[in-house]
Each structure stands twice: as C-alpha cells, then as structure tokens.
Design a protein around this motif. Structure first.
Motif, mmCIF file in Angstrom:
data_model
loop_
_atom_site.group_PDB
_atom_site.id
_atom_site.type_symbol
_atom_site.label_atom_id
_atom_site.label_comp_id
_atom_site.label_asym_id
_atom_site.label_seq_id
_atom_site.Cartn_x
_atom_site.Cartn_y
_atom_site.Cartn_z
ATOM 1 N N ALA A 45 0.821 -1.207 0.000
ATOM 2 C CA ALA A 45 0.000 0.000 0.000
ATOM 3 C C ALA A 45 0.858 1.262 0.000
ATOM 4 C CB ALA A 45 -0.904 0.012 1.229
ATOM 5 N N PRO A 46 0.366 2.340 -0.585
ATOM 6 C CA PRO A 46 1.068 3.623 -0.469
ATOM 7 C C PRO A 46 1.020 4.107 0.977
ATOM 8 C CG PRO A 46 -1.015 3.902 -1.645
ATOM 9 C CD PRO A 46 -0.851 2.440 -1.411
ATOM 10 N N LEU A 47 2.033 4.867 1.385
ATOM 11 C CA LEU A 47 2.104 5.386 2.751
ATOM 12 C C LEU A 47 1.956 6.897 2.753
ATOM 13 C CD1 LEU A 47 4.954 3.387 4.550
ATOM 14 C CD2 LEU A 47 2.517 3.381 5.094
ATOM 15 N N HIS A 48 1.079 7.377 3.610
ATOM 16 C CA HIS A 48 0.789 8.802 3.725
ATOM 17 C C HIS A 48 0.877 9.196 5.188
ATOM 18 C CE1 HIS A 48 -2.113 12.116 4.468
ATOM 19 N NE2 HIS A 48 -1.569 12.617 3.370
ATOM 20 N N ALA A 49 1.156 10.461 5.474
ATOM 21 C CA ALA A 49 1.199 10.939 6.855
ATOM 22 C C ALA A 49 0.566 12.315 6.956
ATOM 23 C CB ALA A 49 2.640 10.993 7.365
ATOM 24 N N ASP A 50 0.175 12.660 8.169
ATOM 25 C CA ASP A 50 -0.341 14.013 8.411
ATOM 26 C C ASP A 50 0.760 15.050 8.219
ATOM 27 O OD1 ASP A 50 -2.846 12.939 9.219
ATOM 28 O OD2 ASP A 50 -2.075 12.620 11.243
ATOM 29 N N PHE A 51 1.968 14.704 8.689
ATOM 30 C CA PHE A 51 3.100 15.630 8.627
ATOM 31 C C PHE A 51 4.334 14.905 8.107
ATOM 32 C CE2 PHE A 51 0.333 17.173 11.962
ATOM 33 C CZ PHE A 51 0.302 18.545 11.769
ATOM 34 N N ALA A 52 5.196 15.639 7.414
ATOM 35 C CA ALA A 52 6.549 15.180 7.108
ATOM 36 C C ALA A 52 7.507 16.233 7.653
ATOM 37 C CB ALA A 52 6.760 15.002 5.608
ATOM 38 N N VAL A 53 8.508 15.778 8.390
ATOM 39 C CA VAL A 53 9.518 16.680 8.948
ATOM 40 C C VAL A 53 10.846 16.309 8.307
ATOM 41 C CG1 VAL A 53 10.666 17.494 11.025
ATOM 42 C CG2 VAL A 53 8.235 16.874 11.114
ATOM 43 N N ILE A 54 11.373 17.226 7.505
ATOM 44 C CA ILE A 54 12.577 16.938 6.738
ATOM 45 C C ILE A 54 13.698 17.894 7.144
ATOM 46 C CG2 ILE A 54 11.203 16.062 4.816
ATOM 47 C CD1 ILE A 54 11.825 18.667 3.306
ATOM 48 N N GLY A 55 14.924 17.504 6.836
ATOM 49 C CA GLY A 55 16.078 18.338 7.149
ATOM 50 C C GLY A 55 16.907 18.594 5.913
ATOM 51 N N GLY A 56 17.225 19.856 5.663
ATOM 52 C CA GLY A 56 18.040 20.210 4.501
ATOM 53 C C GLY A 56 19.236 21.046 4.902
ATOM 54 N N TYR A 57 20.297 21.000 4.114
ATOM 55 C CA TYR A 57 21.491 21.797 4.409
ATOM 56 C C TYR A 57 21.263 23.262 4.074
ATOM 57 C CZ TYR A 57 26.318 23.347 4.613
ATOM 58 O OH TYR A 57 27.474 24.026 4.943
ATOM 59 N N LYS A 58 20.665 23.513 2.897
ATOM 60 C CA LYS A 58 20.294 24.875 2.518
ATOM 61 C C LYS A 58 18.828 24.890 2.106
ATOM 62 C CE LYS A 58 24.688 26.830 0.830
ATOM 63 N NZ LYS A 58 25.357 27.426 -0.358
ATOM 64 N N ILE A 59 18.084 25.839 2.651
ATOM 65 C CA ILE A 59 16.688 26.035 2.253
ATOM 66 C C ILE A 59 16.503 27.523 1.982
ATOM 67 C CG2 ILE A 59 14.271 25.797 2.908
ATOM 68 C CD1 ILE A 59 15.034 23.556 4.774
ATOM 69 N N ASP A 60 16.012 27.845 0.787
ATOM 70 C CA ASP A 60 15.790 29.266 0.534
ATOM 71 C C ASP A 60 14.429 29.697 1.080
ATOM 72 O OD1 ASP A 60 13.761 28.849 -1.396
ATOM 73 O OD2 ASP A 60 15.138 28.970 -3.077
#
Length: 229
Positions: free
Chosen positions: A155-170
C-alpha cells in the motif's frame, strides 16, 4: 510560499495522535532541533514513519539521537520502519512493555510506498518479502503473479506531517541536501498533508542553483531554522 516560523510554533502544529514522517538515516539528514523541541513538548500517541528507530547515543555525546528521543519518552505508539535493532528502547517497549507497535517493512519497499503516495499511485508491486512475514503485514494488499513471478502489492504510505532536514533552504522553501542527507527526505516531502523543513542554513531565493534543488518549495509549508548549534 513557505512560511518561516519559530520551531516552537511549528511543534505546536503537531497534535496528539498525529502521523509523522521523519527524514533521515540513523539521524543523518534528520531535523534534529525540531525533534528535540518535539521531545520536550509533551505530545503523545504519535505514529512515526521513518527508516529506523535511530540510536541511543549521538556523535556529539547526546544521550538519544534523532527520533530515539521521542521513542525513549514513550511519545510514540506506532513505529513503521525498516530497521530498529540499534535502539534497545524499541525492543523494550514493543516486546516487554507492550506500549509500542512496530511494523517492519523492507527498506526499498518503504521508500517506494512513500513515493507511491506522493505520485498518486495505488500501490507498489515488489518481489521483496514474498514468502516471508511481510505477506501478513497490514500494508500488504495481496500477492500477484506476473510472467511467472510472484509479487506483493504494498500500500502507499501517507502521513499528516513530514519533517525533513536540509542543508540549505531558501525563503521559498526550495531545499538542497548535502551528500547522502537527501535519503528519505525527498520522497517524504511528497507524501504528507503538511511539510515542515528544517534548514541548517536559510538563504535568499536564488542562492541555490536551480539544478541543485531536490525538494521544490511548492511542497514545503513551513521552514524552521536549524543551524549547527
């Protein structure tokens, strides 16, 4: 356009009982400052989707690294992951206390199931797990035989929230990941209702070359500042 908000405000967006995807691979590429703040928030009964349960000790001497803090605090009621053997709290809470439900999914299948949700697909056909306990997983929708070979429909997986980390975010939410920190972050950013991105460095729009953008700002709802300290 994504909004830059304080971490404390972003943490308040996550209620008890929410499902949350956390990017990272044993903490590499995780949103550490956000996770630390969430571990102190008192939020509980979370369903976490992550590659692993992280590890007790971090590289800078932390007692608990990444989402291991949330697990240790018993803020998690269900963990969907591919590897949990390096975190003894997972074994203690799932096999001794009975306070944590653990669903194990092969790593490649987990990544593809998340990607499938982001792409609007109905599932993933994979030979991985055929003839194993994965066939009994609540996320296995059945078995199909194609050209004489058996596959599982996951099955596909979905979530209420995704918390991601990036080195640079504009400031528009476009993300560049350093090295292997892209790992699960890229697919998770496509598979949640709300995406919170923590940036080690928040830069002006245009400072990330277009060809270096791995997660597009249109997918990011909120930006929080991580920094190195």
């Amino acid at each position: 356009m994504a909004k830059i908000i304080p971490i404390e405000e972003a943490v308040k967006l996550i209620p008890d009982g929410a499902s949350v995807m956390f990017g990272g691979f044993l903490g590499c590429g995780s949103a550490h400052k956000f996770i630390d703040a969430l571990s102190k928030s008192g939020v509980k009964d979370l369903t976490i989707i992550a590659n692993d349960g992280s590890i007790p000790g971090g590289p800078l001497g932390e007692d608990f690294y990444g989402i291991a803090k949330l697990i240790h605090n018993k803020q998690v009621k269900k963990l969907i992951a591919s590897h949990v053997g390096l975190n003894p709290d997972v074994a203690a809470q799932s096999m001794v206390d009975g306070t944590l439900e653990v669903v194990l999914i092969p790593q490649g299948s987990l990544a593809e199931m998340i990607r499938a949700n982001g792409a609007g697909l109905g599932g993933v056909l994979t030979p991985t797990g055929v003839g194993t306990i994965i066939e009994d997983s609540p996320y296995c929708l059945g078995k199909q035989t194609i050209n004489g070979r058996d596959y599982l429909l996951m099955a596909p997986l979905h979530a209420d929230f995704a918390v991601i980390g990036g080195y640079k975010i504009d400031k528009a939410g476009n993300v560049w990941y350093k090295g292997s920190t892209s790992n699960f972050n890229i697919v998770m950013a496509t598979a949640a209702d709300t995406v919170i991105a923590e940036g080690e460095n928040i830069v002006e729009v245009g400072e990330i070359a277009p060809e270096d953008v791995r997660t597009f700002g249109v997918l990011v709802d909120y930006i929080v500042e991580g920094g190195l300290n």
